[in-house]
Structures are given as C-alpha cells and as structure tokens.
Design an enzyme around this catalytic site. Sequence first.
Site, PDB file in Angstrom:
ATOM      1  N   CYS A 142       2.768  -3.427   0.748  1.00 48.92           N
ATOM      2  CA  CYS A 142       3.384  -2.283   1.415  1.00 48.92           C
ATOM      3  C   CYS A 142       4.809  -2.037   0.905  1.00 48.92           C
ATOM      4  CB  CYS A 142       3.342  -2.465   2.926  1.00 48.92           C
ATOM      5  SG  CYS A 142       3.597  -0.927   3.846  1.00 48.92           S
ATOM      6  N   HIS A 143       5.841  -2.311   1.696  1.00 47.34           N
ATOM      7  CA  HIS A 143       7.217  -2.178   1.213  1.00 47.34           C
ATOM      8  C   HIS A 143       7.739  -3.471   0.592  1.00 47.34           C
ATOM      9  CE1 HIS A 143       7.096   1.370   3.936  1.00 47.34           C
ATOM     10  NE2 HIS A 143       7.925   1.888   3.041  1.00 47.34           N
ATOM     11  N   GLU A 145       4.964   7.701   2.652  1.00 50.16           N
ATOM     12  CA  GLU A 145       6.336   7.758   3.184  1.00 50.16           C
ATOM     13  C   GLU A 145       6.638   9.145   3.737  1.00 50.16           C
ATOM     14  OE1 GLU A 145       8.510   5.507   4.507  1.00 50.16           O
ATOM     15  OE2 GLU A 145       8.598   4.536   2.534  1.00 50.16           O
TER      16      GLU A 145
END
Length: 222
Positions: A128-129, A159
């Site tokens: 993910c991030h 996002e």
Amino acid sequence: MSKDILMVVTNHTKLTDQHKTGLWLEEFAAPYNMFREQGYNVRVTSISGGKVELDPNSVPEEDTPKWTEARLQLEDTEELTKDIVDQGYDAIFLPGGHGAMFDFPDSETLQYALQQMAENDKVIGSVCHGPAGLVNATYEDGTPIVKGKKVNAFTDSEERGMELEDNMPFLLESKLREQGAEFESGEDWSDYSVRDGKLVTGQNPMSSESTAQKVIEALVEF
C-alpha cells in the site's frame, strides 16, 4: 528453516488537524500473523520508536482476536537503528498507512536498511503506502532500487478516489515511476501484488495477505 524478518512501521499520526492517520492495521497484522505461522522470528520496529498509532479508519468496529498479538507489538516499539539493521535479516517488510508517506522517504536509517538488504540480495516487501520507503532507496552506487523492477503500490487513482491527494507530499505511483519502476496495478481496491525476484510490493489493504505470501515464497525459494 526459521527466518528473521524485520518489520518497520510509521509513527506519523496526522494529515491535517482534522484528519488523523497512522499505521493501517491490516497491512501490519495480517503479514505479521502469516510470518509467525511460518515460524519466522519477527522483529517490529518503527521510525522513531514508542507506541505506534493506528489509522482510525483501519480499526474494525468489532473485536478481532486474531490480531491481538500483533497489536500488542505496537504498544512500545523499538526505534529502528543501524545497529538493529546490522544484525542481519532475511527480509524487511514495510506496511503502509498514509503516515508512511511522511516519515518513510526521508528516514536515513530506513534508507540504510533498504540499501543493505538490496546490496546483500535479501527480500524486500512492502504494501500500500509502505513502498513510500522505496522512493529514495538506492544501491550504494546511487541506482534506485526500484529502477527497472516490476513494482506495485497504492495507485494515484486510489489516492484521488479517497480525495487525499492534496494532503500527500507526493503521489506514490507517480514517484515510483519517476524512479524508473515498471509500475503494475490491478483494479482500484482489488487484491493485487507483484513480485520481481526478491522485491515484493502490494497495492492496498486488500493485498496484505497476497503480498506477505509472495514474501514467504521468495524466502522459501532463496
């Protein structure tokens, strides 16, 4: 055969005064459980140490006993240090949460850890991030670790779908592409993960288990 896994999580806790963030629980807990089920030794660290805050949106309304042990690991984490990195690990794993966008990219210790893992041909996993940790990570000669590699992460489309792009220091997909990554992605909010040799990346919280599984497969193969 037992393996040693270093997990590194974010300590950053807010996007704005009204919008709290932190570590995304599933992206940490699901892989943690899978690694422990394999009998791996898992060391949990964070960028600045101490109690790790969870993104409120990642905490289930109902109790999740299967994640209890993992959550206990977050009560008082060790600060990631070069001494810890130098103890030698078979893999490093970076869970996400929007907080990772803020303290992962510029952490000299995390960049050192990723460089050491890459130079020593160890497994690097992130979801993910979490791949925000990879945007400034290079080999000793300055070549980006992601250059020419198939890579996945939270997409620019996802996002924008969350309407948080203006609160981010950069868009993760775009930044990875700038570093020479061959970015691959699935449909928004679908389970999608990519493995290129010993580099494993996943797209979003739904990809937590498939990302961890690919890390396990890489460890078994090598």
